[in-house]
Design a protein around this motif. Structure first.
Motif, PDB file in Angstrom:
ATOM      1  N   ALA A  76       0.836  -1.199   0.000  1.00 39.42           N
ATOM      2  CA  ALA A  76       0.000   0.000   0.000  1.00 39.42           C
ATOM      3  C   ALA A  76       0.872   1.250   0.000  1.00 39.42           C
ATOM      4  N   PRO A  77       0.447   2.305  -0.694  1.00 42.27           N
ATOM      5  CA  PRO A  77       1.226   3.546  -0.713  1.00 42.27           C
ATOM      6  C   PRO A  77       1.272   4.201   0.665  1.00 42.27           C
ATOM      7  N   SER A  78       2.399   4.834   0.959  1.00 42.54           N
ATOM      8  CA  SER A  78       2.505   5.628   2.182  1.00 42.54           C
ATOM      9  C   SER A  78       2.090   7.074   1.930  1.00 42.54           C
ATOM     10  N   LEU A  79       1.926   7.434   0.650  1.00 42.26           N
ATOM     11  CA  LEU A  79       1.523   8.795   0.293  1.00 42.26           C
ATOM     12  C   LEU A  79       0.747   8.753  -1.016  1.00 42.26           C
ATOM     13  N   LEU A  80      -0.419   9.407  -1.031  1.00 38.56           N
ATOM     14  CA  LEU A  80      -1.261   9.521  -2.215  1.00 38.56           C
ATOM     15  C   LEU A  80      -1.275  10.978  -2.650  1.00 38.56           C
ATOM     16  N   LEU A  81      -0.887  11.231  -3.902  1.00 35.70           N
ATOM     17  CA  LEU A  81      -0.832  12.584  -4.447  1.00 35.70           C
ATOM     18  C   LEU A  81      -1.742  12.680  -5.664  1.00 35.70           C
ATOM     19  N   LEU A  82      -2.465  13.789  -5.766  1.00 40.90           N
ATOM     20  CA  LEU A  82      -3.279  14.069  -6.950  1.00 40.90           C
ATOM     21  C   LEU A  82      -2.936  15.463  -7.440  1.00 40.90           C
ATOM     22  N   ASP A  83      -2.456  15.548  -8.674  1.00 37.75           N
ATOM     23  CA  ASP A  83      -2.110  16.834  -9.273  1.00 37.75           C
ATOM     24  C   ASP A  83      -3.209  17.247 -10.248  1.00 37.75           C
ATOM     25  N   GLY A  84      -3.589  18.532 -10.214  1.00 40.04           N
ATOM     26  CA  GLY A  84      -4.571  19.037 -11.165  1.00 40.04           C
ATOM     27  C   GLY A  84      -5.996  18.619 -10.865  1.00 40.04           C
TER      28      GLY A  84
ATOM     29  N   ASP B 277     -11.328   8.491   1.684  1.00 40.24           N
ATOM     30  CA  ASP B 277     -11.599   7.078   1.954  1.00 40.24           C
ATOM     31  C   ASP B 277     -10.499   6.188   1.383  1.00 40.24           C
ATOM     32  N   THR B 278      -9.983   6.557   0.204  1.00 40.21           N
ATOM     33  CA  THR B 278      -8.910   5.770  -0.406  1.00 40.21           C
ATOM     34  C   THR B 278      -7.651   5.829   0.444  1.00 40.21           C
ATOM     35  N   ALA B 279      -7.305   7.034   0.912  1.00 41.36           N
ATOM     36  CA  ALA B 279      -6.142   7.168   1.793  1.00 41.36           C
ATOM     37  C   ALA B 279      -6.354   6.392   3.093  1.00 41.36           C
ATOM     38  N   ALA B 280      -7.582   6.414   3.612  1.00 42.31           N
ATOM     39  CA  ALA B 280      -7.884   5.673   4.840  1.00 42.31           C
ATOM     40  C   ALA B 280      -7.753   4.170   4.617  1.00 42.31           C
ATOM     41  N   HIS B 281      -8.168   3.700   3.439  1.00 40.07           N
ATOM     42  CA  HIS B 281      -8.023   2.274   3.118  1.00 40.07           C
ATOM     43  C   HIS B 281      -6.551   1.876   3.074  1.00 40.07           C
TER      44      HIS B 281
ATOM     45  N   GLY C 201      -0.609   9.259   3.758  1.00 40.76           N
ATOM     46  CA  GLY C 201      -0.899  10.683   3.657  1.00 40.76           C
ATOM     47  C   GLY C 201      -1.579  11.028   2.344  1.00 40.76           C
ATOM     48  N   LEU C 202      -2.168  12.213   2.291  1.00 41.52           N
ATOM     49  CA  LEU C 202      -2.893  12.662   1.106  1.00 41.52           C
ATOM     50  C   LEU C 202      -2.609  14.139   0.861  1.00 41.52           C
ATOM     51  N   ILE C 203      -2.102  14.455  -0.341  1.00 39.36           N
ATOM     52  CA  ILE C 203      -1.905  15.841  -0.766  1.00 39.36           C
ATOM     53  C   ILE C 203      -2.542  15.996  -2.145  1.00 39.36           C
ATOM     54  N   VAL C 204      -3.382  17.015  -2.304  1.00 38.90           N
ATOM     55  CA  VAL C 204      -4.083  17.276  -3.560  1.00 38.90           C
ATOM     56  C   VAL C 204      -3.769  18.697  -4.012  1.00 38.90           C
TER      57      VAL C 204
END
Length: 252
Positions: free
Chosen positions: A112-120, A143-147, A159-162
């Motif tokens: 599982a990723p330790s960090l989820l990033l969404l650009d744009g 919810d995806t980051a929580a999963h 983590g989650l950064i958008v």
């Protein structure tokens, strides 16, 4: 896992090594990276990905609509091939495919990723999307980051950064979308184009960690060769183009 605000602090390179800082093992609140066109959002987001990839934990998942045109050149360990290998890029070309990707995250194999990033993010908030649809996408990202956090285990988390592009003269609909997103993303970092130095593109970065620590500001200057020079504010407030302070590589 670094708190998201701390991941951006390290991306902005305050001159402190990881060994000299005390970071929580929890992911912390999700963070919204805000700025106008050409404000360096993608460069900063990718630098945060490199910082997280160097932690020695899980991979980083970087979502964007199209491949990056170029990568920061970096120095030292910044562009270590082992770090780059830990960044997994995926390119959902439409809102529908982004939603599908997030909804099927529980089916993905591998660590599982330790960090989820969404650009744009703004490129996916298109058409006649109203508050309900915006709230659904924001909740689905959380919810995806929580999963992923559940997969990683307690006390660590994903983590989650958008990153979201905003306009100086946005309409009421844009303001409503931003206000709604800020409810889901309590931590925010604002990037504002500032005075232009000779041959440089200068920004002011303001980080509000959402009650998880002190606010901080920096001057950020991009040189024509792609070097990103960062100076803590207000130490160099009178000279945003100064070469003093810490630096890393990147491009807006």
């Amino acid at each position: 896992m670094l708190r998201m605000a701390e991941a951006l602090r390290r991306a902005l390179n305050l001159g402190s090594s990881a060994e000299s800082e005390e970071y929580t093992t929890e992911a912390g609140p999700p963070l919204l990276l805000l700025g106008g066109p050409g404000s360096g959002k993608t460069a900063l987001l990718f630098t945060a990905a490199l910082e997280a990839a160097g932690e020695g934990r899980g991979p980083v998942l970087f979502l964007t609509r199209r491949p990056l045109q170029s990568l920061p050149r970096g120095r030292g360990a910044a562009l270590d091939p082992l770090r780059l290998q830990k960044i997994r890029f995926q390119y959902p070309p439409s809102t529908h495919e982004l939603l599908q990707l997030l909804c099927s995250a529980h089916e993905a194999r591998g660590p599982a990723p330790s960090l989820l990033l969404l650009d744009g993010l703004e490129e996916y908030l298109v058409g006649d999307w109203g508050p309900q649809e915006v709230a659904y996408l924001a909740a689905l990202l959380l919810d995806t980051a929580a999963h992923f956090s559940h997969q990683i285990g307690p006390g660590q988390g994903c983590g989650l950064i958008v990153a979201l592009q905003i306009q100086e003269q946005g309409d009421s609909g844009d303001a409503l979308q931003l206000s709604l997103l800020q409810r889901y993303f309590p931590a925010q970092c604002w990037l504002q184009v500032d005075a232009q130095g000779p041959g440089q593109h200068c920004l002011r970065a303001c980080l509000d960690p959402g009650g998880q620590g002190p606010r901080a500001e920096w001057w950020v200057a991009f040189r024509p060769d792609g070097e990103m020079t960062v100076t803590p504010w207000p130490a160099q407030a009178g000279n945003p183009s100064s070469d003093k302070g810490s630096s890393s590589e990147g491009q807006p």
